[in-house]
Write an enzyme that holds these catalytic residues in place. Structure first.
Site, PDB file in Angstrom:
ATOM      1  N   HIS A   1     -44.070 -40.713  -8.721  1.00 50.66           N
ATOM      2  CA  HIS A   1     -45.250 -41.573  -8.763  1.00 50.66           C
ATOM      3  C   HIS A   1     -45.037 -42.809  -7.888  1.00 50.66           C
ATOM      4  CE1 HIS A   1     -48.079 -44.297 -11.321  1.00 50.66           C
ATOM      5  NE2 HIS A   1     -48.681 -43.852 -10.244  1.00 50.66           N
TER       6      HIS A   1
ATOM      7  N   GLU B   1     -41.793 -44.197  -9.632  1.00 48.13           N
ATOM      8  CA  GLU B   1     -41.524 -43.756 -10.997  1.00 48.13           C
ATOM      9  C   GLU B   1     -41.183 -42.258 -10.921  1.00 48.13           C
ATOM     10  OE1 GLU B   1     -43.760 -44.911 -15.192  1.00 48.13           O
ATOM     11  OE2 GLU B   1     -44.982 -44.323 -13.484  1.00 48.13           O
TER      12      GLU B   1
END
Length: 282
Positions: free
Chosen positions: A138, A150
């Protein structure tokens, strides 16, 4: 030479393609829309030119970055990539379709990463033949500038997949933070309810959008107020993530603000539509 395929040429996809190319990867940017591919490449060119003017990168690196990117309208072009990063719209059905196709087209060792901001990595993995190679990656918007990625471990993601993904993130000059699969992960489970509460404040007449943003910038040292940030993310994306949180965690606690639903229904989506909590002309 390392090869990556990025599926989806929108804001996140072209940003991800840009960063991989800047750090020496051969990139194939894939989208079903010719216009999206042309727009994605134009954005990348504009961004590398801006970085060159600011002295962040050399002229040679600017030229090399753009030259490393090829485009394709077919997922077939992903078949020889070491890693595929899916960055299509935040719609589960579209993502499931992409992962099911990649299952057929890629060898078992290819890492299948999703840039989803909220959809379960475990659910995505169910549409492949090898859940051990599926992971969340992410990136934050704008991708070339934001340091965080992430890295989301699904229930069956292998240690080798996590290790290699973290290595790739670090090789792109980013910082990988590992989290486990849950609705919204960490970033959006914390951020979206804050944005939603900010919208409730405007909806209930507690304060104007400008006032809410000033309080959070000046009082909490946020570089951007929550409503300006919502406009940047896209109000339709914010609404979609709130619905994922509702479905996965708690219907009442994560209820989207009525004003958010109204604005999305009217097409007031933020920067990309020219109007959100603020008006935009660029």
């Amino acid at each position: 030479m390392s090869k990556v395929a990025v599926v989806g040429a929108g804001t996140m996809g072209n940003g991800i393609a840009h960063v991989f190319a800047q750090y020496g990867w051969d990139v194939t940017l894939i989208d079903v829309s010719e216009a999206a591919l042309a727009g994605g490449l134009a954005t990348i060119r504009k961004n590398v030119e801006r970085m060159e003017k600011k002295g962040v990168i050399s002229h040679q690196l600017s030229v090399d970055t753009v030259s490393r990117i090829k485009t394709s309208k077919s997922l077939e072009a992903a078949k020889d990539a070491e890693i595929v990063v899916e960055a299509v719209s935040e719609n589960p059905d579209i993502k499931f379709e992409v992962f099911a196709a990649l299952r057929r087209l890629t060898p078992p060792q290819t890492i299948l990463a999703s840039n989803t901001s909220s959809i379960s990595i475990g659910k995505l993995a169910k549409h492949t033949n090898n859940p051990a190679r599926v992971i969340g990656m992410h990136f934050m918007n704008p991708v070339p500038l934001m340091k965080l990625v992430e890295v989301i471990r699904g229930p069956e993601t292998s240690n080798d997949t996590v290790k290699r993904t973290v290595e790739i993130v670090q090789a792109l000059g980013k910082i990988a933070v590992e989290v486990n699969d849950a609705p919204g992960f960490v970033s959006n489970r914390v951020l979206m309810p804050m944005i939603n509460e900010a919208i409730f404040c405007v909806d209930e007449g507690v304060a104007t959008a400008e006032a809410v943003d000033q309080v959070m910038k000046l009082g909490m040292s946020h570089p951007l107020g929550p409503l300006a940030l919502a406009d940047l993310i896209g109000l339709d994306v914010c609404l979609a993530i709130m619905k994922v949180l509702q479905e996965g965690l708690d219907v009442q606690k994560y209820r989207p603000a009525p004003l958010l639903e109204k604005m999305v229904a009217k097409g007031q989506l933020g920067r990309k539509s020219g109007q959100g909590f603020y008006a935009y002309r660029d």
